[in-house]
Design a protein around this motif. Structure first.
Motif, PDB file in Angstrom:
ATOM      1  N   THR A   2      33.029  40.757  39.447  1.00 55.22           N
ATOM      2  CA  THR A   2      32.015  39.743  39.185  1.00 55.22           C
ATOM      3  C   THR A   2      32.666  38.369  39.096  1.00 55.22           C
ATOM      4  OG1 THR A   2      32.208  39.929  36.791  1.00 55.22           O
ATOM      5  CG2 THR A   2      30.630  41.394  37.878  1.00 55.22           C
ATOM      6  N   ARG A   3      31.853  37.343  39.213  1.00 55.97           N
ATOM      7  CA  ARG A   3      32.409  35.992  39.142  1.00 55.97           C
ATOM      8  C   ARG A   3      32.950  35.671  37.754  1.00 55.97           C
ATOM      9  NH1 ARG A   3      26.916  32.578  40.027  1.00 55.97           N
ATOM     10  NH2 ARG A   3      25.875  33.161  38.098  1.00 55.97           N
ATOM     11  N   SER A  45      34.812  35.088  53.009  1.00 52.78           N
ATOM     12  CA  SER A  45      33.571  35.843  52.817  1.00 52.78           C
ATOM     13  C   SER A  45      33.687  36.796  51.631  1.00 52.78           C
ATOM     14  CB  SER A  45      33.189  36.608  54.089  1.00 52.78           C
ATOM     15  OG  SER A  45      34.133  37.623  54.379  1.00 52.78           O
ATOM     16  N   ALA A  46      34.890  37.362  51.418  1.00 48.32           N
ATOM     17  CA  ALA A  46      35.090  38.237  50.258  1.00 48.32           C
ATOM     18  C   ALA A  46      34.982  37.436  48.967  1.00 48.32           C
ATOM     19  CB  ALA A  46      36.449  38.924  50.341  1.00 48.32           C
ATOM     20  N   GLN A  52      28.991  35.317  44.317  1.00 49.16           N
ATOM     21  CA  GLN A  52      27.550  35.596  44.296  1.00 49.16           C
ATOM     22  C   GLN A  52      27.196  36.742  43.361  1.00 49.16           C
ATOM     23  OE1 GLN A  52      25.255  33.661  45.892  1.00 49.16           O
ATOM     24  NE2 GLN A  52      27.069  32.425  46.263  1.00 49.16           N
ATOM     25  N   HIS A  53      28.195  37.517  42.945  1.00 50.73           N
ATOM     26  CA  HIS A  53      27.963  38.695  42.110  1.00 50.73           C
ATOM     27  C   HIS A  53      28.000  38.301  40.634  1.00 50.73           C
ATOM     28  CE1 HIS A  53      29.252  43.016  40.909  1.00 50.73           C
ATOM     29  NE2 HIS A  53      27.990  42.792  40.679  1.00 50.73           N
TER      30      HIS A  53
END
Length: 101
Positions: A2-3, A45-46, A52-53
């Protein structure tokens, strides 16, 4: 990841912080596809996917505000109104159809 976990990991260094993003692919004889397999994956992109998570839970105030916004939405209210009207008029239309035949 997660971020929030990424933030914690990136704020623990004293001298420097480096983020390594692994996007290596499995060997060609590896059996079966995996849900995360993406032939066009890049480090960017990863990292974008991680950012975004969101893993944090909403506070009580945020939850209440979100629910109020959902249920006060004019589209939601119109859909509920149409459902109530259709249910209320069902018996009237059924009776009208039965008597007109």
């Amino acid at each position: 990841m997660t971020r929030e976990n990424l933030y914690v990991a990136l704020t623990r260094g004293r001298q420097t912080n480096m983020d390594y993003v692994a996007i290596d692919k499995p060997e060609s004889d590896h059996a079966g596809p995996h849900p995360g397999d993406n032939a066009e994956a890049t480090a960017r992109s990863a990292l974008f996917g991680v950012l975004q998570h969101n893993g944090a839970e909403q506070s009580a105030h945020e939850t209440i505000t979100s629910e109020q916004n959902t249920w006060a939405n004019i589209g939601q209210l119109a859909a509920e109104y149409e459902t109530i009207v259709a249910a209320a008029l069902h018996d009237r239309w059924a009776t009208l159809i039965r008597t007109s035949v």
